[in-house]
Design an enzyme around this catalytic site. Sequence first.
Site, PDB file in Angstrom:
ATOM      1  N   THR A 380       0.853  -1.181   0.000  1.00  9.93           N
ATOM      2  CA  THR A 380       0.000   0.000   0.000  1.00  9.93           C
ATOM      3  C   THR A 380       0.892   1.235   0.000  1.00  9.93           C
ATOM      4  OG1 THR A 380      -1.637  -1.219   1.305  1.00  9.93           O
ATOM      5  CG2 THR A 380      -1.849   1.175   1.277  1.00  9.93           C
ATOM      6  N   SER A 442     -10.786  -4.129   3.948  1.00  4.87           N
ATOM      7  CA  SER A 442      -9.422  -3.617   3.896  1.00  4.87           C
ATOM      8  C   SER A 442      -9.193  -2.735   5.119  1.00  4.87           C
ATOM      9  CB  SER A 442      -9.191  -2.799   2.622  1.00  4.87           C
ATOM     10  OG  SER A 442      -7.949  -2.130   2.658  1.00  4.87           O
ATOM     11  N   GLY A 463       0.837  -0.459   5.313  1.00 10.53           N
ATOM     12  CA  GLY A 463       1.242  -1.401   6.351  1.00 10.53           C
ATOM     13  C   GLY A 463       0.267  -2.504   6.677  1.00 10.53           C
ATOM     14  N   GLY A 464      -0.742  -2.777   5.828  1.00 18.36           N
ATOM     15  CA  GLY A 464      -1.627  -3.907   6.074  1.00 18.36           C
ATOM     16  C   GLY A 464      -2.333  -3.806   7.403  1.00 18.36           C
TER      17      GLY A 464
END
Length: 573
Positions: A380, A442, A463-464
């Site tokens: 991302t 998400s 950073g998920g």
Amino acid sequence: MLRLRSVCRVALAVLSAAWPSTGVCDSVEATKWAIATGHPAATAAGLAVLRDGGNVVDAAIAASLTLGVAEPYGSGLGGKMVLLYHDATTGKVSCVLALCPSAAAMDVERFTELPGAARKYGYHAVGVPGLPAGLHAAYERWGTYPWAKLVAPAARLAEEGIVVSEEMRELWAPHQNDLANDAEACALYLLNKKTPPVGAKLRNADLAETLRRFADHGADGFYRGETAQRIVDAAQAAGAPLTSADFSGYKPRFTEPLAVNFNGHRVYSSPAPLTGGATVLAALRASEHMQGPLPIERNADYIDRFGRLLRVLYPRVTREVADTPEAEGVSWELLSEATLRSVAHDAARLNPDPTALDPVNALRDREADEGIECELSAGTTHLVVADAAGNMVSLTQSLSLHFGAAVVAPGTGVVLNDSMSNFATGWRESPNYAGANKLARSTVSPVIATRDGLPTLAVGLPGGQRIPTMTLQIVADTLGARVPLEEAFRRPRFHLRRPITAKQPKNLVDLEEGATEEELATLRRELAQLGWATERKPANGLYFGGGNAIGYQPGGKLIAVADTRRTNSADGD
């Protein structure tokens, strides 16, 4: 414009367990406009548009497209985006959701029975890309600059080539084998089937042509005709269910962002089906219902305070926020004052020790099944643009994992997302369970904040699973504790891991390295006494990401901050 690239090495000794600030950030003070993105080429493209008379949305579009070329592992035409826009004239904050839905013909049973790797890499993991439609829709509503000129810098960069840096190679290397499994991806992004060395220049003539079709025909140049057909043909050849109708029928969503009041500010972030915005906003506001002031330092008390709130919020968000008809109402109910007072109450009485009875957070065995985006390598990136009038964009874009599904449809040059990997597949009652023509969840959490109707902050991070917790720290520090924006970015970070199975611990906190062994040992000991387990993580962009922000200072000045844990860059006039 004043540029400040600074490193602070002095420990802030409010408490012994506080981390010293050891990070580096690229800071720019400006009076007209400012921009910060994930790569210097994207920052330059956006700034050039501003200098030539374009507005902040125009600049964001040019930067976004260039960023997709310069950071092919993190975002691009094959991925998704969420854009927040503050209009200075109306004072309104709008949201454009352009996520990646599953195919209308998706066979859910077949998908859930696929091996985990096949739901993560390859064409079965690919959703319909949303970013091109989202950018073009934002342009049609707010843009003023010639569309083709916004796309041109990205096309030119693809043709001329990107130069691999050390920071880029660090993010590239873990996916060498994944890329090698697809002939097109291998040819474009590896050299002799190996991660390209630092200094290598990689050209992508196919992507340049795809971008030029996008420049000539707008959204139709991607979703109808040659580009869409090439992607569909490649997907169907691999047995995946994407069709031309999935592409031609794609529409982004214009919607209202979620929002809460926090320390005199109105803070906005992403709505459902994204879980990140709800998590950040709920934790911020609930923190004001807890006893005692917010600690200024990121010490054991700070981590314990937000760790408790996140422990209470994680399962609640998991149960309630997803792509469902009820999601909007449920999200706003989660952010109601009554609910957040209850969250704060539960957090105060929670015992973080996993051996203790935990009635607040009891989860069924599969309730935490969240998909793959919780993994280490979520790919991302984020950009922010603002002007002196108060117009502001905060835009996060992603492929889900780094290099997405690690496939490139022949003749397109486009790295495709693996958004299908974010569906739950083990717990049928999950609101995020895989479905046809559905958006997976998400953690993306772009933020815009205002005070008395005037903008104060735009921020976002990659950073998920770490995105909400890192965003929470930056916003809480700057808007709550009034820590300078540069200092908030330089501080080492923590993350309370979000379990993705019921067997994983709920009290494990990752601590970014940024202190001496003695200081970190003291912090870990204090957290252990409070019931938290800890692990150390390196201070780089792989785990804790990077991020960018712009803040408004007294007197109307802008400050743009780019976190150099990655290749981020800030500039302005």
